[in-house]
Design a protein around this motif. Structure first.
Motif, mmCIF file in Angstrom:
data_model
loop_
_atom_site.group_PDB
_atom_site.id
_atom_site.type_symbol
_atom_site.label_atom_id
_atom_site.label_comp_id
_atom_site.label_asym_id
_atom_site.label_seq_id
_atom_site.Cartn_x
_atom_site.Cartn_y
_atom_site.Cartn_z
ATOM 1 N N VAL A 249 0.478 1.686 1.880
ATOM 2 C CA VAL A 249 1.686 1.743 1.044
ATOM 3 C C VAL A 249 2.287 0.352 0.832
ATOM 4 C CG1 VAL A 249 4.102 2.484 1.056
ATOM 5 C CG2 VAL A 249 2.292 4.145 1.473
ATOM 6 N N CYS A 250 2.350 -0.444 1.871
ATOM 7 C CA CYS A 250 2.962 -1.775 1.735
ATOM 8 C C CYS A 250 2.168 -2.635 0.758
ATOM 9 C CB CYS A 250 3.103 -2.457 3.095
ATOM 10 S SG CYS A 250 1.559 -2.596 4.024
ATOM 11 N N ALA A 251 0.848 -2.558 0.841
ATOM 12 C CA ALA A 251 0.006 -3.356 -0.053
ATOM 13 C C ALA A 251 0.110 -2.856 -1.489
ATOM 14 C CB ALA A 251 -1.442 -3.325 0.430
ATOM 15 N N ASP A 252 0.391 -1.565 -1.672
ATOM 16 C CA ASP A 252 0.603 -1.033 -3.019
ATOM 17 C C ASP A 252 1.942 -1.499 -3.586
ATOM 18 O OD1 ASP A 252 -1.775 0.300 -3.132
ATOM 19 O OD2 ASP A 252 -0.940 2.253 -2.590
ATOM 20 N N VAL B 254 11.126 -10.320 -2.836
ATOM 21 C CA VAL B 254 11.877 -9.910 -1.648
ATOM 22 C C VAL B 254 12.245 -8.429 -1.700
ATOM 23 C CG1 VAL B 254 14.090 -10.212 -0.462
ATOM 24 C CG2 VAL B 254 12.727 -12.213 -1.092
ATOM 25 N N ASP B 255 12.646 -7.955 -2.878
ATOM 26 C CA ASP B 255 13.026 -6.539 -2.989
ATOM 27 C C ASP B 255 11.844 -5.625 -2.700
ATOM 28 O OD1 ASP B 255 15.602 -7.147 -3.555
ATOM 29 O OD2 ASP B 255 15.482 -6.747 -5.711
ATOM 30 N N SER B 256 10.666 -5.990 -3.201
ATOM 31 C CA SER B 256 9.506 -5.123 -2.974
ATOM 32 C C SER B 256 9.086 -5.157 -1.504
ATOM 33 C CB SER B 256 8.348 -5.510 -3.892
ATOM 34 O OG SER B 256 7.825 -6.780 -3.566
ATOM 35 N N VAL B 257 9.297 -6.280 -0.836
ATOM 36 C CA VAL B 257 8.993 -6.342 0.602
ATOM 37 C C VAL B 257 9.947 -5.428 1.377
ATOM 38 C CG1 VAL B 257 9.025 -7.833 2.637
ATOM 39 C CG2 VAL B 257 7.949 -8.626 0.529
ATOM 40 N N ARG B 258 11.218 -5.459 0.988
ATOM 41 C CA ARG B 258 12.179 -4.548 1.642
ATOM 42 C C ARG B 258 11.802 -3.089 1.392
ATOM 43 N NH1 ARG B 258 16.270 -7.805 3.315
ATOM 44 N NH2 ARG B 258 16.821 -9.475 1.902
ATOM 45 N N GLU B 259 11.420 -2.791 0.175
ATOM 46 C CA GLU B 259 11.021 -1.424 -0.157
ATOM 47 C C GLU B 259 9.802 -1.019 0.674
ATOM 48 O OE1 GLU B 259 10.167 -0.774 -4.291
ATOM 49 O OE2 GLU B 259 9.768 1.360 -3.974
ATOM 50 N N ALA B 260 8.856 -1.929 0.823
ATOM 51 C CA ALA B 260 7.665 -1.635 1.620
ATOM 52 C C ALA B 260 8.058 -1.335 3.066
ATOM 53 C CB ALA B 260 6.691 -2.809 1.561
ATOM 54 N N ALA B 261 8.953 -2.149 3.611
ATOM 55 C CA ALA B 261 9.373 -1.934 5.000
ATOM 56 C C ALA B 261 10.062 -0.581 5.151
ATOM 57 C CB ALA B 261 10.296 -3.064 5.452
ATOM 58 N N GLU B 262 10.884 -0.227 4.152
ATOM 59 C CA GLU B 262 11.592 1.058 4.223
ATOM 60 C C GLU B 262 10.637 2.229 3.998
ATOM 61 O OE1 GLU B 262 14.721 0.638 1.357
ATOM 62 O OE2 GLU B 262 15.719 -0.921 2.536
ATOM 63 N N SER B 263 9.564 1.985 3.276
ATOM 64 C CA SER B 263 8.633 3.062 2.944
ATOM 65 C C SER B 263 7.537 3.251 3.979
ATOM 66 C CB SER B 263 7.976 2.776 1.588
ATOM 67 O OG SER B 263 8.946 2.661 0.580
ATOM 68 N N CYS B 264 7.366 2.293 4.867
ATOM 69 C CA CYS B 264 6.309 2.426 5.874
ATOM 70 C C CYS B 264 6.557 3.677 6.714
ATOM 71 C CB CYS B 264 6.282 1.181 6.762
ATOM 72 S SG CYS B 264 5.065 1.344 8.111
ATOM 73 N N MET C 276 -4.646 -5.450 3.205
ATOM 74 C CA MET C 276 -5.306 -4.754 4.300
ATOM 75 C C MET C 276 -6.457 -5.631 4.802
ATOM 76 S SD MET C 276 -3.255 -2.315 4.016
ATOM 77 C CE MET C 276 -3.822 -1.293 5.385
ATOM 78 N N ASP C 277 -6.583 -5.728 6.118
ATOM 79 C CA ASP C 277 -7.662 -6.547 6.652
ATOM 80 C C ASP C 277 -8.925 -5.707 6.835
ATOM 81 O OD1 ASP C 277 -7.440 -5.109 9.005
ATOM 82 O OD2 ASP C 277 -6.593 -6.756 10.179
ATOM 83 N N GLY C 278 -9.944 -6.301 7.424
ATOM 84 C CA GLY C 278 -11.225 -5.631 7.583
ATOM 85 C C GLY C 278 -11.167 -4.414 8.485
ATOM 86 N N GLU C 279 -10.106 -4.317 9.278
ATOM 87 C CA GLU C 279 -9.934 -3.144 10.150
ATOM 88 C C GLU C 279 -8.982 -2.129 9.517
ATOM 89 O OE1 GLU C 279 -9.089 -4.207 14.301
ATOM 90 O OE2 GLU C 279 -9.730 -6.227 13.783
ATOM 91 N N ASN C 280 -8.655 -2.347 8.242
ATOM 92 C CA ASN C 280 -7.713 -1.490 7.523
ATOM 93 C C ASN C 280 -6.337 -1.466 8.171
ATOM 94 O OD1 ASN C 280 -7.222 0.073 5.210
ATOM 95 N ND2 ASN C 280 -7.311 1.954 6.401
#
Ligand code: SF4
Length: 62
Positions: A15-18, A43-53, A26-30
């Motif tokens: 989700v964060c990478a999306d 910055v806003d999308s990073v905050r959204e990613a953190a909230e969506s994790c 995502m790294d080689g270990e996913n």
């Protein structure tokens, strides 16, 4: 902005990478990794990613 990913907690859902591609990838270990610092316009999308994790694996320090 200091971004920390708790590797032991991440379940590799992608989700964060999306939501903020370029900053998260995502790294080689996913497991999410921080690719680079976010630009001001990301910055806003990073905050959204953190909230969506689903497992709260993304820590954001200011
Ligand atoms: S949103 Fe959370 S669980 Fe999903 S890949 Fe990113 S850090 Fe991992």
């Amino acid at each position: 902005m200091k971004i920390t990913i708790l590797r032991d907690v991440c379940i590799g859902c992608g989700v964060c990478a999306d939501l903020s591609p370029g900053v998260f990838e995502m790294d080689g270990e996913n497991i999410a990794v921080v690719n680079r610092d976010p630009g001001p316009e990301e910055v806003d999308s990073v905050r959204e990613a953190a909230e969506s994790c689903p497992v709260d694996a993304i820590d954001i320090g200011e």
